[in-house]
Motif scaffolding. Structure first.
Motif, PDB file in Angstrom:
ATOM      1  N   LYS A  30       0.810  -1.218   0.000  1.00 17.88           N
ATOM      2  CA  LYS A  30       0.000   0.000   0.000  1.00 17.88           C
ATOM      3  C   LYS A  30       0.849   1.278   0.000  1.00 17.88           C
ATOM      4  N   LEU A  31       2.174   1.124  -0.016  1.00 17.63           N
ATOM      5  CA  LEU A  31       3.059   2.284  -0.028  1.00 17.63           C
ATOM      6  C   LEU A  31       2.932   3.029  -1.357  1.00 17.63           C
ATOM      7  N   ARG A  32       2.704   4.321  -1.267  1.00 12.04           N
ATOM      8  CA  ARG A  32       2.600   5.187  -2.446  1.00 12.04           C
ATOM      9  C   ARG A  32       3.710   6.234  -2.350  1.00 12.04           C
ATOM     10  N   LEU A  50       9.241   7.236 -12.440  1.00  8.36           N
ATOM     11  CA  LEU A  50       9.417   6.917 -11.030  1.00  8.36           C
ATOM     12  C   LEU A  50       9.312   5.417 -10.865  1.00  8.36           C
ATOM     13  N   THR A  51      10.288   4.828 -10.197  1.00  8.26           N
ATOM     14  CA  THR A  51      10.304   3.403  -9.910  1.00  8.26           C
ATOM     15  C   THR A  51      10.394   3.229  -8.406  1.00  8.26           C
ATOM     16  N   HIS A  52       9.527   2.396  -7.837  1.00  9.08           N
ATOM     17  CA  HIS A  52       9.722   2.024  -6.433  1.00  9.08           C
ATOM     18  C   HIS A  52       9.292   0.588  -6.256  1.00  9.08           C
ATOM     19  N   ASP A  53      10.229  -0.191  -5.679  1.00 12.56           N
ATOM     20  CA  ASP A  53      10.025  -1.613  -5.501  1.00 12.56           C
ATOM     21  C   ASP A  53      10.890  -2.096  -4.349  1.00 12.56           C
ATOM     22  N   PHE A  54      10.278  -2.732  -3.359  1.00  9.76           N
ATOM     23  CA  PHE A  54      10.975  -3.304  -2.211  1.00  9.76           C
ATOM     24  C   PHE A  54      11.926  -2.304  -1.545  1.00  9.76           C
ATOM     25  N   ARG A  75       7.612  11.967  -1.195  1.00 12.61           N
ATOM     26  CA  ARG A  75       6.633  11.826  -0.118  1.00 12.61           C
ATOM     27  C   ARG A  75       6.152  10.388  -0.170  1.00 12.61           C
ATOM     28  N   ALA A  76       6.384   9.646   0.904  1.00 12.27           N
ATOM     29  CA  ALA A  76       5.944   8.263   1.005  1.00 12.27           C
ATOM     30  C   ALA A  76       4.720   8.202   1.902  1.00 12.27           C
ATOM     31  N   VAL A  77       3.669   7.535   1.439  1.00  7.64           N
ATOM     32  CA  VAL A  77       2.403   7.453   2.152  1.00  7.64           C
ATOM     33  C   VAL A  77       1.958   5.999   2.229  1.00  7.64           C
ATOM     34  N   ASN A  78       1.514   5.584   3.425  1.00 10.57           N
ATOM     35  CA  ASN A  78       0.857   4.289   3.574  1.00 10.57           C
ATOM     36  C   ASN A  78      -0.237   4.408   4.627  1.00 10.57           C
TER      37      ASN A  78
END
Length: 84
Positions: A30-32, A50-54, A75-78
């Motif tokens: 659920k991390l955005r 934008l790449t985000h993984d693990f 900005r990381a949101v969960n």
């Protein structure tokens, strides 16, 4: 919490910019992640990837222009909250 993005910060026009960092938690589906330039949400576009993984986050700008200069932040949101 603030971390410096790792990458080259002096570029010539039309060069490719690549920045990366690590985030935790690394396994949160659920991390955005959002990217801001000068406190304005970066628009989706073919030049921005934008790449985000693990926990790994990378921002690539294809063919930079003078108007791409500024301060970039993530900005990381969960479900538990957010962090910049």
């Amino acid at each position: 919490m603030t971390f410096s993005l790792q990458g080259k910060n002096q570029l010539e026009e039309n060069e490719r910019a690549h920045f990366e960092c690590q985030l935790t938690p690394t396994h949160d589906p659920k991390l955005r992640v959002e990217v801001y330039r000068n406190d304005v949400l970066l628009p989706s576009g073919s030049r921005y990837k934008l790449t985000h993984d693990f926990g790994y986050v990378a921002l690539d700008l294809i063919g930079v222009y003078p108007e791409d200069s500024g301060t970039y932040r993530l900005r990381a949101v969960n479900d538990l909250g957010e962090d910049n």
